[in-house]
Design an enzyme around this catalytic site. Structure first.
Site, mmCIF file in Angstrom:
data_model
loop_
_atom_site.group_PDB
_atom_site.id
_atom_site.type_symbol
_atom_site.label_atom_id
_atom_site.label_comp_id
_atom_site.label_asym_id
_atom_site.label_seq_id
_atom_site.Cartn_x
_atom_site.Cartn_y
_atom_site.Cartn_z
ATOM 1 C CG ASP A 1 34.386 72.929 100.569
ATOM 2 O OD1 ASP A 1 35.228 72.759 99.667
ATOM 3 O OD2 ASP A 1 33.286 72.348 100.584
ATOM 4 C CE LYS B 1 33.357 70.092 92.675
ATOM 5 N NZ LYS B 1 32.187 69.668 91.991
ATOM 6 C CE1 TYR C 1 26.498 68.229 98.219
ATOM 7 C CE2 TYR C 1 28.312 68.711 96.709
ATOM 8 C CZ TYR C 1 27.469 67.804 97.316
ATOM 9 O OH TYR C 1 27.590 66.451 97.048
HETATM 10 C C1 LIG Z 1 32.347 73.242 97.596
HETATM 11 C C2 LIG Z 1 32.282 71.754 97.432
HETATM 12 N N1 LIG Z 1 32.776 70.963 98.396
HETATM 13 C C3 LIG Z 1 32.769 69.634 98.298
HETATM 14 C C4 LIG Z 1 32.240 69.014 97.194
HETATM 15 C C5 LIG Z 1 32.228 67.518 97.088
HETATM 16 O O1 LIG Z 1 33.167 67.103 96.153
HETATM 17 P P1 LIG Z 1 33.058 65.642 95.481
HETATM 18 O O2 LIG Z 1 31.880 65.700 94.559
HETATM 19 O O3 LIG Z 1 34.373 65.492 94.797
HETATM 20 O O4 LIG Z 1 32.861 64.687 96.581
HETATM 21 C C6 LIG Z 1 31.713 69.786 96.163
HETATM 22 C C7 LIG Z 1 31.143 69.159 94.962
HETATM 23 O O5 LIG Z 1 30.488 69.763 94.145
HETATM 24 C C8 LIG Z 1 31.724 71.200 96.285
HETATM 25 O O6 LIG Z 1 31.212 71.988 95.343
#
Ligand SMILES: Cc1ncc(COP(=O)(O)O)c(C=O)c1O
Length: 454
Positions: free
Chosen positions: A263, A291, A161
């Site tokens: 990521d 985060k 994700y």
């Molecule tokens: C690995 C990862 N990347 C990107 C995101 C997206 O972040 P946001 O919810 O701050 O848009 C998340 C959200 O859970 C995530 O777990």
């Protein structure tokens, strides 16, 4: 035998859900009131917990309090964003300072340099930009890889994700029936409203499987801009890379003129001071953070090589946003990096990590459960299955029902774990202590005794 176990777990869940609802009448009333003005009665679809949403009143230290006055050890951590815990004095002071001197100019302030310097030191990537959410960071990474290489295709991992922009909303949590063959996975849109034309540009590989990436690169010569990957998967429990995978992945992509973006939105500061990048020694072309970075304030960062970020600097890709690097976010992030996520804090987190892992593992053994614990720094989860999970297909075999039952036991016992069963992990904050982890272990033992060996 299996049917008996199913009946027992169903009875345990029904009983725990009843306790859950009885403890939270005010949450129920707020949810009912909210349903007329908030879509689905919540402010984000993933706030809908079962059997009902939990409305919180406040948080302090390592604890949160619901609208009914129940107190919880907060290991939900706002989906991995509360490494600082709540109302941390250093973050509160930084927010107050920014609030008193202007929170938004859309012109840079000196704190942005301090933050970028510290991120460069920790992640080993020289240049940085900022955004406001993980979604924005990964969207910029994907755009930048495409712009720099002048190629359209990207590769992402099945079960990964990366936020809710179109290009990465593919094969996030596909059901087994729609996922297609393991070696040639389907490109499954993860939500309504994603144009098929965009989905078709995102190729799907399996985690920990270089041959699946090599196959895609060979099938689409000169067309793949790059790959985005969580270097430790954290939206399928926790799946570690096998030794050598990340380094070989980078080499493979580069051989084909494609880029690698890590990521680290979730892993970021939670696995250690410089993320998986520093731990693995593998430096990607781009890294995305969000985060926990802002200590609870919305912020994201994108770090990159000189080559890529100078391309941005020269206008090759316009990385923009009204609130990017705003003084409130930069002030909080500076405090997070310099006063909260310190070497000393990581030593404490390591003690609590091993306390949690050992305590739960020993209960698993004592009660004969088919489960094991996986951790990564401040993050950890119980995997309800025995074999090591190496990719999404193996993750699909993890038991969802017991994961939900475990969540309910923790919740009713005063430990708030992230909802959504087997997908999420706990987050230990710098403000937790041994007694908080004791409560996690005690609740786990109560759960284990109730569900029995299975
Ligand atoms: C690995 C990862 N990347 C990107 C995101 C997206 O972040 P946001 O919810 O701050 O848009 C998340 C959200 O859970 C995530 O777990």
């Amino acid at each position: 035998m299996l049917a008996q176990a199913d009946t027992r777990i169903a009875a345990v869940i029904a009983e725990q859900e009843e306790i859950f609802v009885k403890r939270q009448p005010k949450s129920a009333a707020l949810a009912a009131r909210a349903s007329s003005v908030l879509a689905g009665g919540v402010t984000s679809s993933w706030q809908i917990t079962q059997p009902q949403p939990v409305w919180l009143s406040h948080g302090r230290g390592g604890h949160v309090y619901d609208a009914d006055g129940n107190e919880y050890v907060d290991l939900h951590g706002g989906y991995g964003a509360a490494l600082a815990g709540h109302a941390h004095p250093a973050i509160a002071a930084a927010v107050r300072a920014a609030a008193g001197s202007g929170t938004h100019f859309a012109q840079p302030t000196e704190n942005a340099i301090v933050v970028a310097e510290e991120l460069a030191r920790r992640w080993g990537l020289p240049r940085w930009r900022f955004a406001n959410s993980g979604t924005e960071a990964t969207m910029d990474a994907v755009h930048l890889m495409r712009a720099y290489t002048n190629r359209d295709l990207i590769i992402k991992v099945e079960g990964g994700y990366h936020g809710h922009h179109d290009s990465v909303q593919v094969s996030v949590m596909p059901a087994e029936a729609e996922a297609g063959p393991r070696t040639a996975p389907n490109q499954v849109p993860s939500s309504a409203g994603i144009p098929a034309a965009i989905t078709s540009l995102t190729l799907i590989a399996q985690f920990n499987d270089l041959s699946s990436v090599a196959g895609l690169l060979e099938a689409h010569p000169g067309r793949v801009a790059g790959m985005i990957v969580e270097p430790v998967m954290m939206n399928a429990g926790i799946i570690h890379p096998v030794p050598g995978y990340l380094a070989a992945l980078k080499d493979l992509l580069h051989e084909h003129g494609a880029l690698l973006a890590f990521d680290e939105v979730k892993t970021g500061l939670t696995v250690g001071p410089g993320g998986v990048t520093r731990q693995s020694g593998v430096s990607p072309d781009l890294v995305c953070l969000a985060k926990s970075l802002g200590g609870g304030v919305a912020v994201a960062a994108i770090g990159g090589t000189e080559e890529l970020m100078d391309f941005v600097g020269a206008g090759g890709y316009e990385m923009v946003g009204t609130f990017n690097g705003n003084p409130l976010a930069m002030s909080a992030t500076r405090a997070m990096l310099t006063e909260v996520a310190t070497d000393e804090a990581y030593l404490k987190i390591e003690r609590l990590r091993s306390q949690a892992a050992e305590g739960i593992e020993s209960a698993i053994e004592e009660f004969g459960l088919n489960a094991h614990v996986v951790t990564a720094g401040a993050k950890g989860c119980v995997v309800f299955g025995t074999g090591a999970v190496r990719d999404y297909r193996e993750f699909l075999t993890v038991d969802d029902t017991r994961s939900h039952a475990h969540w309910l036991f923790q919740h009713n016992g005063g430990v708030f774990l992230p909802p959504w069963g087997k997908i999420e992990q706990w987050l230990i904050s710098v403000q937790h202590d041994e007694s908080d982890i004791d409560r996690l272990i005690t609740n786990f033992r109560t759960f284990a005794e109730a569900v029995g060996a299975q």
